[in-house]
Each structure stands twice: as C-alpha cells, then as structure tokens.
Design an enzyme around this catalytic site. Structure first.
Site, PDB file in Angstrom:
ATOM      1  N   SER A   1       0.855  -1.187   0.000  1.00  0.00           N
ATOM      2  CA  SER A   1       0.000   0.000   0.000  1.00  0.00           C
ATOM      3  C   SER A   1       0.888   1.233   0.000  1.00  0.00           C
ATOM      4  O   SER A   1       2.000   1.207   0.556  1.00  0.00           O
ATOM      5  CB  SER A   1      -0.875   0.016   1.260  1.00  0.00           C
ATOM      6  OG  SER A   1      -1.443   1.302   1.445  1.00  0.00           O
TER       7      SER A   1
ATOM      8  N   TYR B   1      -2.942  -1.129  10.183  1.00  0.00           N
ATOM      9  CA  TYR B   1      -2.883  -1.363   8.734  1.00  0.00           C
ATOM     10  C   TYR B   1      -1.574  -0.837   8.138  1.00  0.00           C
ATOM     11  O   TYR B   1      -0.886  -1.539   7.385  1.00  0.00           O
ATOM     12  CB  TYR B   1      -4.085  -0.687   8.059  1.00  0.00           C
ATOM     13  CG  TYR B   1      -4.124  -0.900   6.567  1.00  0.00           C
ATOM     14  CD1 TYR B   1      -4.501  -2.133   6.040  1.00  0.00           C
ATOM     15  CD2 TYR B   1      -3.760   0.110   5.689  1.00  0.00           C
ATOM     16  CE1 TYR B   1      -4.513  -2.341   4.659  1.00  0.00           C
ATOM     17  CE2 TYR B   1      -3.778  -0.089   4.321  1.00  0.00           C
ATOM     18  CZ  TYR B   1      -4.160  -1.316   3.814  1.00  0.00           C
ATOM     19  OH  TYR B   1      -4.171  -1.519   2.451  1.00  0.00           O
TER      20      TYR B   1
HETATM   21  P1  NAI Z   1     -11.492  -6.642  -0.813  1.00  0.00           P
HETATM   22  O1  NAI Z   1     -12.060  -6.625   0.560  1.00  0.00           O
HETATM   23  O2  NAI Z   1     -12.336  -6.239  -1.965  1.00  0.00           O
HETATM   24  O3  NAI Z   1     -10.863  -8.077  -1.120  1.00  0.00           O
HETATM   25  C1  NAI Z   1     -10.065  -8.756  -0.200  1.00  0.00           C
HETATM   26  C2  NAI Z   1     -10.287 -10.252  -0.373  1.00  0.00           C
HETATM   27  O4  NAI Z   1      -9.406 -10.919   0.559  1.00  0.00           O
HETATM   28  C3  NAI Z   1     -11.698 -10.698  -0.039  1.00  0.00           C
HETATM   29  O5  NAI Z   1     -12.210 -11.528  -1.071  1.00  0.00           O
HETATM   30  C4  NAI Z   1     -11.542 -11.460   1.264  1.00  0.00           C
HETATM   31  O6  NAI Z   1     -12.486 -12.526   1.397  1.00  0.00           O
HETATM   32  C5  NAI Z   1     -10.117 -11.992   1.133  1.00  0.00           C
HETATM   33  N1  NAI Z   1      -9.530 -12.337   2.426  1.00  0.00           N
HETATM   34  C6  NAI Z   1      -9.598 -11.633   3.585  1.00  0.00           C
HETATM   35  N2  NAI Z   1      -8.994 -12.304   4.574  1.00  0.00           N
HETATM   36  C7  NAI Z   1      -8.506 -13.451   4.037  1.00  0.00           C
HETATM   37  C8  NAI Z   1      -7.797 -14.552   4.559  1.00  0.00           C
HETATM   38  N3  NAI Z   1      -7.477 -14.627   5.868  1.00  0.00           N
HETATM   39  N4  NAI Z   1      -7.442 -15.548   3.720  1.00  0.00           N
HETATM   40  C9  NAI Z   1      -7.784 -15.499   2.403  1.00  0.00           C
HETATM   41  N5  NAI Z   1      -8.487 -14.490   1.858  1.00  0.00           N
HETATM   42  C10 NAI Z   1      -8.839 -13.470   2.669  1.00  0.00           C
HETATM   43  O7  NAI Z   1     -10.195  -5.708  -0.703  1.00  0.00           O
HETATM   44  P2  NAI Z   1      -9.268  -4.965  -1.761  1.00  0.00           P
HETATM   45  O8  NAI Z   1      -9.478  -3.524  -1.566  1.00  0.00           O
HETATM   46  O9  NAI Z   1      -9.369  -5.558  -3.109  1.00  0.00           O
HETATM   47  O10 NAI Z   1      -7.838  -5.306  -1.120  1.00  0.00           O
HETATM   48  C11 NAI Z   1      -6.948  -6.259  -1.659  1.00  0.00           C
HETATM   49  C12 NAI Z   1      -5.561  -5.945  -1.131  1.00  0.00           C
HETATM   50  O11 NAI Z   1      -5.203  -4.632  -1.525  1.00  0.00           O
HETATM   51  C13 NAI Z   1      -5.446  -5.954   0.398  1.00  0.00           C
HETATM   52  O12 NAI Z   1      -4.196  -6.494   0.777  1.00  0.00           O
HETATM   53  C14 NAI Z   1      -5.517  -4.490   0.747  1.00  0.00           C
HETATM   54  O13 NAI Z   1      -4.877  -4.196   1.968  1.00  0.00           O
HETATM   55  C15 NAI Z   1      -4.746  -3.905  -0.420  1.00  0.00           C
HETATM   56  N6  NAI Z   1      -4.965  -2.497  -0.663  1.00  0.00           N
HETATM   57  C16 NAI Z   1      -6.231  -2.009  -0.858  1.00  0.00           C
HETATM   58  C17 NAI Z   1      -6.421  -0.663  -1.076  1.00  0.00           C
HETATM   59  C18 NAI Z   1      -7.764  -0.068  -1.262  1.00  0.00           C
HETATM   60  O14 NAI Z   1      -7.859   1.169  -1.213  1.00  0.00           O
HETATM   61  N7  NAI Z   1      -8.818  -0.839  -1.498  1.00  0.00           N
HETATM   62  C19 NAI Z   1      -5.284   0.259  -1.115  1.00  0.00           C
HETATM   63  C20 NAI Z   1      -3.992  -0.362  -0.931  1.00  0.00           C
HETATM   64  C21 NAI Z   1      -3.861  -1.696  -0.713  1.00  0.00           C
END
Ligand code: NAI
Length: 251
Positions: free
Chosen positions: A139, A152
């Site tokens: 991030s 985070y």
């Molecule tokens: P999201 O919530 O849409 O998707 C995350 C996915 O990870 C979900 O399908 C969830 O079920 C899965 N997940 C959660 N815990 C888990 C576990 N213990 N084992 C396996 N799967 C698990 O989130 P998003 O926004 O797509 O985030 C994806 C990555 O990007 C994360 O690492 C987040 O920290 C990072 N990120 C997101 C940003 C944002 O603004 N949305 C910005 C920077 C980084």
C-alpha cells in the site's frame, strides 16, 4: 499464444476487488488462475464465471495447514506454480490507544503472516520453474503513513520490507519478488464503508481527496501493474515497490 500461456498463478484474496480484477485479467491473458480466498462461495462463483483454466480453493492465509493445502492442491491439480500474488488483506480505523490487542493480532496474522506463509510454502515450486515470480499487494501507506490506520500502515510497512528481503534471499533461485503499492481503490471494501456511513457523500469526498488526481483508483488499474510485474516483460525488476496511487505518495 498469449502472454501467460502455460503459467499457473495463485491469487490470494482473489474473489473480490483488486484480486478479482487480477484473476480476471491474467485469465484473459492465458494464465491458469487459482482463486484463493477465505470466502469460498465467492471464489467458486468467480471460477465458474471465468470457466476453463480457473480453479477456486478456499484458504485462510493466516493458517499454516490451510496454506499448505492450497499449495499442494494447486501443484497436484495444475502441475506447477509460476506466480504467487499475495493480495489477501484488510484494514480498519484506529491508533495505538484505541486498537484492541486481538484486532491488532488478527490483522497482522492475515496481512503479514499470510504473506510469510504463502511465500514459504510456494517458494520451492516457484524456484523449480527457474523464473518464479511473487507480487505482493502492499500500500502507498507503507511509504508515507496516514492517520487513524496504525495497524494497517504497520502491516503494509512489513509487506514492503519483506518484499525487499525476499527479493534478495531468492534472487539466486531465479525468483523475482516485487510489490504494488496502491493508493485508495474503489473496491468492495470501501463500497461497503461508504454505503454504511452516516454521511456517504462526505466520506466519498474524503476518499477521492486523498489523491492529487481527486479520485479513487479502480481495481483494474492495479491489476495492470500486478500483471506487468508477474509477466516476462519485467525481467529486470526485483525488490521494486511500484506505487499506483494517483499521486498520493508524491504529495
Ligand atoms: P477486498 O475486501 O475487496 O478483497 C479482499 C479479499 O481478501 C476478499 O475476497 C476477502 O475474502 C479476502 N480475504 C480476507 N482475509 C482473508 C484470509 N485470511 N485468507 C484469504 N483471503 C482473505 O479488498 P481490496 O481492496 O481488493 O484489497 C486487496 C488488497 O489490496 C489488500 O491487501 C488491501 O490491503 C490492499 N490495498 C487495498 C487498497 C484499497 O484502497 N482498497 C489500497 C492499498 C492496498
């Protein structure tokens, strides 16, 4: 012949947001994708939607036995492993005085231990290909810090540091390790937060205002960067932290 023909790619957190966009993009470019998510039904649904060449595996990345099952299932069913996208993660508000110890531990176990475990058990298979790749989703907050997200930001700082450490440790095995550092992305995570906010318009303005571009990014804009780092077009990149953040870290 397409870009990822023959490649097997695991995407953790592959059922939603950035992971979903990445799984869809790599599949469209010829990869066989493993949608690895704690949300089994959502992973099954995406695999069915993508069709041939997509496999869903339910996994909790913080659990060693579950991760080992993911890796052995992948190699048994698809024969190899070329790319690991360590993307599963989550966040919540708070500073060190307000965050509960159990919440801190849970977040670290998914966002940091999850990257450690998946990389640990995937590494021998990635090394066996001679050209293995890991792409971590860090991030921009690992580089600049933001208020009210202490756990985070700390977890993503660890992911950024671990990316560089793994790049050095495994360069001789031909495994490249890089990370994307997204800015604020319009994923279901924020969609839910906006929908549940007391004043959705105000929150939306705040999120859009985090970047000089005055908008959030789309998951597909991060998937493009992950795809580049996962491909043979980035062969001189290892230990790179690629910010894709509408300028947020340039402020
Ligand atoms: P999201 O919530 O849409 O998707 C995350 C996915 O990870 C979900 O399908 C969830 O079920 C899965 N997940 C959660 N815990 C888990 C576990 N213990 N084992 C396996 N799967 C698990 O989130 P998003 O926004 O797509 O985030 C994806 C990555 O990007 C994360 O690492 C987040 O920290 C990072 N990120 C997101 C940003 C944002 O603004 N949305 C910005 C920077 C980084």
């Amino acid at each position: 012949m397409t870009e990822f023909d023959g490649d097997v790619v695991i995407i953790t957190g592959g059922a939603s947001g950035i992971g979903r966009a990445t799984a869809s993009l790599l599949h469209s470019r010829g990869a066989r994708v493993v949608i690895a998510d704690v949300n089994g039904p959502a992973a099954d649904e995406l695999a069915a939607e993508l069709g041939e060449g997509a496999l869903a595996v339910q996994v909790d990345v913080s659990d060693s036995a579950s991760v080992q099952h993911l890796i052995t299932t992948t190699v048994e069913q698809l024969g190899r492993l070329d790319v690991l996208c360590n993307n599963a993660g989550f966040g919540f508000r708070g500073n060190v005085t307000t965050i509960a110890e159990a919440d801190w531990d849970r977040l670290m176990s998914v966002n940091v231990r999850g990257v450690f475990l998946c990389s640990k058990y995937a590494m021998p298979h990635l090394a066996a290909t001679g050209t293995g790749r890991i792409v971590n989703t860090s991030s921009y907050t690992s580089l600049v810090g933001i208020a009210d997200r202490a756990a985070y930001v700390a977890s993503k700082g660890a992911v950024t540091a671990l990316t560089r450490a793994m790049a050095l440790d495994h360069v001789a095995e031909g495994v490249r390790v890089n990370a994307v550092a997204p800015g604020t992305i319009d994923s279901p995570y924020f969609g839910t937060m906006i929908a549940e906010a007391d004043n959705p318009g105000e929150l939306l303005d705040e999120l859009n205002g985090r970047a000089p571009m005055r908008r959030m990014g789309q998951p597909e804009e991060i998937a493009e960067a992950i795809a580049w780092l996962a491909s043979s077009r980035s062969t001189f990149a290892t230990g790179s932290i690629l910010t894709i953040d509408g300028g947020s870290s340039a402020w």
